[in-house]
Design a protein around this motif. Structure first.
Motif, PDB file in Angstrom:
ATOM      1  N   ALA B 111       0.827  -1.212   0.000  1.00  0.00           N
ATOM      2  CA  ALA B 111       0.000   0.000   0.000  1.00  0.00           C
ATOM      3  C   ALA B 111       0.860   1.261   0.000  1.00  0.00           C
ATOM      4  O   ALA B 111       0.482   2.278  -0.598  1.00  0.00           O
ATOM      5  N   GLY B 112       2.015   1.173   0.644  1.00  0.00           N
ATOM      6  CA  GLY B 112       2.865   2.369   0.751  1.00  0.00           C
ATOM      7  C   GLY B 112       3.604   2.712  -0.531  1.00  0.00           C
ATOM      8  O   GLY B 112       4.565   3.474  -0.493  1.00  0.00           O
ATOM      9  N   GLN B 113       3.202   2.151  -1.649  1.00  0.00           N
ATOM     10  CA  GLN B 113       3.894   2.457  -2.907  1.00  0.00           C
ATOM     11  C   GLN B 113       3.003   3.237  -3.875  1.00  0.00           C
ATOM     12  O   GLN B 113       3.424   3.551  -4.988  1.00  0.00           O
ATOM     13  N   ILE B 139      10.919   8.450  -6.406  1.00  0.00           N
ATOM     14  CA  ILE B 139      11.181   9.126  -5.122  1.00  0.00           C
ATOM     15  C   ILE B 139      10.201   8.566  -4.089  1.00  0.00           C
ATOM     16  O   ILE B 139      10.525   8.439  -2.915  1.00  0.00           O
ATOM     17  N   GLY B 140       8.988   8.215  -4.580  1.00  0.00           N
ATOM     18  CA  GLY B 140       7.960   7.665  -3.702  1.00  0.00           C
ATOM     19  C   GLY B 140       8.279   6.286  -3.165  1.00  0.00           C
ATOM     20  O   GLY B 140       7.548   5.763  -2.329  1.00  0.00           O
ATOM     21  N   ALA B 141       9.367   5.671  -3.647  1.00  0.00           N
ATOM     22  CA  ALA B 141       9.812   4.435  -3.013  1.00  0.00           C
ATOM     23  C   ALA B 141      10.303   4.754  -1.605  1.00  0.00           C
ATOM     24  O   ALA B 141      10.334   3.897  -0.727  1.00  0.00           O
ATOM     25  N   ILE B 142      10.661   6.011  -1.417  1.00  0.00           N
ATOM     26  CA  ILE B 142      11.158   6.502  -0.126  1.00  0.00           C
ATOM     27  C   ILE B 142      12.301   5.608   0.351  1.00  0.00           C
ATOM     28  O   ILE B 142      12.358   5.145   1.487  1.00  0.00           O
ATOM     29  N   GLY B 321       4.446   1.653   6.356  1.00  0.00           N
ATOM     30  CA  GLY B 321       4.648   0.806   5.180  1.00  0.00           C
ATOM     31  C   GLY B 321       5.303   1.503   4.007  1.00  0.00           C
ATOM     32  O   GLY B 321       5.519   0.896   2.958  1.00  0.00           O
ATOM     33  N   ILE B 322       5.618   2.797   4.181  1.00  0.00           N
ATOM     34  CA  ILE B 322       6.171   3.539   3.046  1.00  0.00           C
ATOM     35  C   ILE B 322       7.640   3.261   2.809  1.00  0.00           C
ATOM     36  O   ILE B 322       8.204   3.731   1.833  1.00  0.00           O
ATOM     37  N   SER B 323       8.281   2.505   3.700  1.00  0.00           N
ATOM     38  CA  SER B 323       9.726   2.344   3.715  1.00  0.00           C
ATOM     39  C   SER B 323      10.299   3.436   4.635  1.00  0.00           C
ATOM     40  O   SER B 323       9.826   3.549   5.743  1.00  0.00           O
ATOM     41  N   ALA B 324      11.270   4.269   4.161  1.00  0.00           N
ATOM     42  CA  ALA B 324      11.899   5.247   5.055  1.00  0.00           C
ATOM     43  C   ALA B 324      12.347   4.539   6.317  1.00  0.00           C
ATOM     44  O   ALA B 324      12.094   4.972   7.432  1.00  0.00           O
TER      45      ALA B 324
HETATM   46 NA    NA Z   1       7.841   3.244  -0.511  1.00  0.00          NA
END
Ligand code: NA
Ligand code: NA
Ligand code: NA
Lengths: 115, 378, 378, 115, 378, 115
Positions: B111-113, B139-142, B321-324
């Motif tokens: 979901a965080g992608q 960039i949204g892969a964070i 869930g976005i990574s970071a």
């Molecule tokens: Na991400």
């Protein structure tokens, strides 16, 4: 709606579909993997109940604690620290959290931070 | 020798100095300031800022054909060696046991992608060609190495602004996410407690996981193999427990040297002529959008999972869930804890956060695959 | 197979061995002896000596097209990567606070560069062409990486004797300087005590200094930018205090590996045919001249500053302005202390010594700029 | 006097002139820099009176001392040492000088040299 | 865009997957299993196994023109840099004093090389051309870097199976040697005690040894110079005691990084099409033969020396002359100790074992020299 | 017997002959070297009677022991260790052997494993 916009929507639908598809396959893989590789016998040392400190290297925990203690001593003596490691891994973070409980249980002397 | 003829030679540093160089040196100083005094991702922003400084000193020759930063760029960015080596080190620092203890958390990593693709759509609408739009989207892969890896394949000309946006916003996560968390969730939702009595994870599972994951993702998304495999190699070195020397080298020497050189090399692409244009500004804005959209999508999916589970899941972990990695995980736990001092969801948040790391790499590979195919370069 | 035809094959190591190889192997043994038993700059002279040994074993193939030392030479000397990486490490070890506390000391760092130009004049007179004479002159920078950087740009064919002269004499500083100190100063001068109550240096100053210095020197002397910027990068990594990982890597892994490889690669250029000629002998003599002239000029300028200050400055610190960091600084302090056991001028001497380090790099850059211009290659 | 000699004298005059010019500019820069960045408030920890040990990393001083102590102990036990670091930085040198004074003031136990 | 046209794209990982890839991935898993769970040379077998895994994921691009493992292969295997750097580290870990205290032990290091030539004969008989047969024979050097160095010069196409055989069997030494030891020696022989009252070895001897050895071997066997000189450089760095920084770098950073990269690069050559053929199987069998023949020849020579000495030498130390440093030395001592708990021959076995290390490198160089001459490429 | 087989036998004869030849020359070299470089005076510290611990760096022994002790302590506390260095050098092995004797002789405190 332009062709380009349509194309980008297509990419999005396809891309997110594939991401969810791949992730769902991973989910199944993880369920199978944990089921297949679960330890039958349960020696307390081998089973790590979801801990973030899996101790594949049994010394790692010791080292992390020793290092943490050494740092704590140093900080106490120096008052502050501006040193900051490269994006601290969660292990270190959670270890610090667990450290509180553990250090209260054991009184260890002679611990030393080694490389 | 006519001494008056030497005057231009003596002043050449100044006569070749353009306004743009001044602007970029100011930008470099801002990056260094953020790194040193605000401690915002200092291991990357400091070298990037210093590299930017060097690139804008006229005639210094660091970025010229045989200059040092050019040598580093060719050795480690063009070959993609530096981001991959950094991933070996990161892998050695990641612990997947919270995720393996609660496998369904992995869905939050998908979901965080959304931010990747949402940003791609917006970038297309703003007139970027597909290869650039996809690079901006990532960039949204964070996740720094993923962004650099994909951008260096699809649009190396945008590498510098993309890397700067990725790392700057990543360090601004503690400022970007909390307002969105409070906006998207109710107080009641934020106070949901989650039991943590997961099934035990054996050492064997932790060793098999990176191996199986490499094969599965490699077969599903070949384009993601370089990134995922190096992450998993680092993890395997660590989890196996039998190659202490190598995992230490990965966590220390290899990642430190690669990080320093990568930062310098990327910063050195920030020469005024190439960097100072509207596109850079647009990328910075699109990057912020990517981060926000990722967070919102993660939270919405968190709420959806919370609903499905009958209110047993705290939707805040969706934002992790976005990574970071690992800031987002920590932040989600902190936000829940701020609402209720007895609410500890750190392990769940870290599970979602490592899932986000995996999801980001997979999404990066899928993006690379789909876009390469459409551009006919795949 | 005719066994007798194998005899030349079996003895090829001996039949290809020339007298010159023997002489150079002896030279290599002397370098190793100085390094190991006299502890003269062992981290450099030992690898240089060993590299020289290898280069003079016939048919060993280390210096051949694909040989190891050739690979290292191409990777790190031709690209100037090794001296620059060494400077990152040196920068992380330098402390500029004694200099910042007494800024006028920086003038001594200019005086200690006369040897560069005096040696250049003498080398021209001895018949060296300008590019070679300038490279020989830069031995007078009394700083290894600067000498190697400039020589590899102007006269790579002389790199080996220049590097050997630079590092050998640098380690002989404790033998070269004291007689000149006693000759050029009176006992009364050497007994001058200097107050050390400098104004306090804030952490902010120490962080801004490397950044501002990079920009200022970069604009004034673009040719000095690679050297000065890497020195300052190392210093900034250390002083910022926020990138402990990177400054540790600079001070340890990076400098150690670069030093070992640089030494081997330079030593491997000491093959008999290329090294054994009168020029090498002349360079060794000119190098000694450069060291002496630097010291004398530094002391004279120290006496001049002492006179201007009304006798409040001990002229010995002038001898520390030659660079040769940190030995020259220590030696000046020791000489004053020998004269009067209660006389401590270490902080002043270290200020002059760090100024000498800066002056050497700047002078190297200026020399490169002026000579390149005259040769029409700038 | 040949052309070459003249040329070399020119280079010398020009070169040393530029070196002094650049250094004088640096002098001014340093004066301005120290004036502009001097701490207004003076918390004792922040101001380092010309010390060669600026402690940007507050642990550095501690580490240096701990390392020095550890070395001292090792030397006392072993009698001699032939290990020699790469051109010892002045910090180490001066720290050793300051160490004498400091160690006489504090009696620290449990200090350990870590990497 | 026609979505059905995307199906082949989505499944490309599977459609390009051949049976051979499956077999090789299974082989990779076996290597990783041996490394992780049996701790068989994990620092090499784990990276080799992982590299093999990557090479057999279709379209992953790691081994393609610009892929990471290809970059590593070109940088470190083709140039022979990695095995040589590993030798610098190994040299820093070897102690030659047991050998210097009993110089005649060095003869055992010659006897333990019969396996090289015996295997070469057998490989010729099995139809391998001379260059390949010699490369296979050098598995009998029982020393990883030597095998890789010689094979990458004579038959790079066989590098992977040769490296895998060399390292796998090396780790199986504790299973291969003991039965042969008991077969070839009588209980009485195994119980022979050896006095250990050697003449003292001065520090000077230990420093001169690596230098003199480099020159002597370099002149006798120029082809062995790269290997022997790097081994001796590492040893000199350590023994000199004056370059602690460099010997630490050799023992840690340099060897660790080179080992990880070497393993990955070699593993990545194990792509199914190139690896899966009868030759690989033959090489594995020939490798086992090489190990056994070396051991038998060493034991026979040990018995011969025992006879010459009037029964004062325990023939078991002959088995330590094969190289396989330091396992073979330890094993010989353990076998004697098992027979008689008061029998300690460890120092003698270690002397023979270091002799085997030298003998292996020398034999590798001689083989390279003789075969190159015969093939007309020398 | 084919030509190839003959050739391979030739290589073997020649190769092993050269190996033995080279090794015998090394033997002579070692005898000469040890004779020439033997210490005339015999200060106990300088002479290492065939020890595998030549202590070129006098701290090395100390470090090795300190490290060994630290490891021992860590193991005692943790129960087991799976960490395994790259093919342990013989020095470490034999040192461990000697360590037993030495540690029984000296009671050292405050030792710490440093890098
Ligand atoms: Na991400
Ligand atoms: Na100088
Ligand atoms: Na062998």
């Amino acid at each position: 709606m332009t062709d380009l916009t349509l194309q980008s929507l297509e990419i999005t639908a396809l891309g997110m579909g594939l991401v969810f598809g791949a992730i769902i396959l991973l989910w199944l893989m993880m369920i199978m993997l944990t089921a297949l590789t679960a330890e039958k016998e349960s020696p307390a040392d081998e089973l790590i109940p979801g801990s973030t400190e899996p101790d594949p290297d049994p010394q790692a925990g010791f080292k992390a604690q020793a290092a943490a203690l050494a740092v704590a001593l140093a900080l106490a003596e120096q008052g502050q620290s501006s040193a900051r490691p490269l994006s601290t891994p969660p292990t270190a973070l959670v270890s610090a959290w667990q450290l509180g409980m553990r250090t209260s249980q054991r009184s260890q002397t002679g611990s030393r931070g080694r490389r | 020798m006519d001494l008056t003829s030497l005057v231009p030679e003596l002043l050449k540093g100044f006569t070749h100095f353009k306004l743009g160089n001044g602007v970029m040196i100011f930008a470099a100083l801002v990056l260094i300031y953020l790194a040193v005094f605000k401690e915002i991702e200092p291991v990357l922003l400091l070298p990037i800022g210093f590299g930017c400084l060097l690139a804008n000193i006229p005639l210094a020759g660091m970025t010229a054909a045989e200059g040092m930063t050019k040598v580093l760029y060719d050795a480690g960015i063009k070959t993609e060696l530096f981001p991959l080596l950094i991933f070996v080190g990161v892998g050695a620092m990641i612990d997947f046991s919270p995720l393996l203890a609660q496998p369904r958390m992995v869905l939050l990593g998908a979901a965080g992608q959304f931010g990747i693709f949402g940003t791609l759509i917006l970038a297309i609408a703003l007139g970027f060609p597909l290869n650039q739009a996809a690079s901006i989207g990532v960039i949204g892969a964070i996740d720094g190495p993923t962004s650099i890896f994909v951008a260096s394949k699809l649009a190396p000309e945008l590498l510098a602004p993309i890397a700067v946006a990725a790392y700057s916003y990543m360090s601004l996560i503690p400022i970007i996410q909390p307002p969105l968390m409070r906006l998207m969730t109710t107080k009641k939702e934020r106070m949901i407690r989650m039991d943590y009595a997961p099934k035990p994870i054996s050492k064997k599972t932790l060793i098999f996981f990176p191996i199986v994951l490499t094969v599965v993702v490699g077969l599903l998304v070949p384009e993601a193999t370089p990134l995922i495999s190096m992450l998993m190699l680092g993890n395997l070195l660590k989890m196996s427990g039998v190659v202490d020397r190598l995992s230490k080298a990965a966590e220390n020497e290899i990642i430190n040297i690669a990080t320093l050189f990568l930062g310098l090399a990327i910063g050195s692409t920030m020469e005024a002529d190439a960097f100072l244009n509207w596109n850079t500004g647009k990328i910075m804005i699109l990057g912020l959008f990517a981060f926000s959209l990722d967070t919102v999508a993660g939270l919405l999916f968190g709420k959806f999972m919370s609903f499905l589970s009958g209110g047993k899941i705290n939707p805040l972990i969706g934002a992790a869930g976005i990574s970071a990695f690992p800031m987002a995980g920590r932040l989600a736990a902190k936000t829940a804890n701020d609402e209720d001092p007895d609410n500890f969801i750190l392990m769940h948040a870290m599970g979602a956060n490592t899932a986000g790391q995996l999801g980001s790499v997979i999404a990066g590979g899928i993006l690379l695959s789909v876009v390469s195919k459409m551009l006919g370069i795949g």
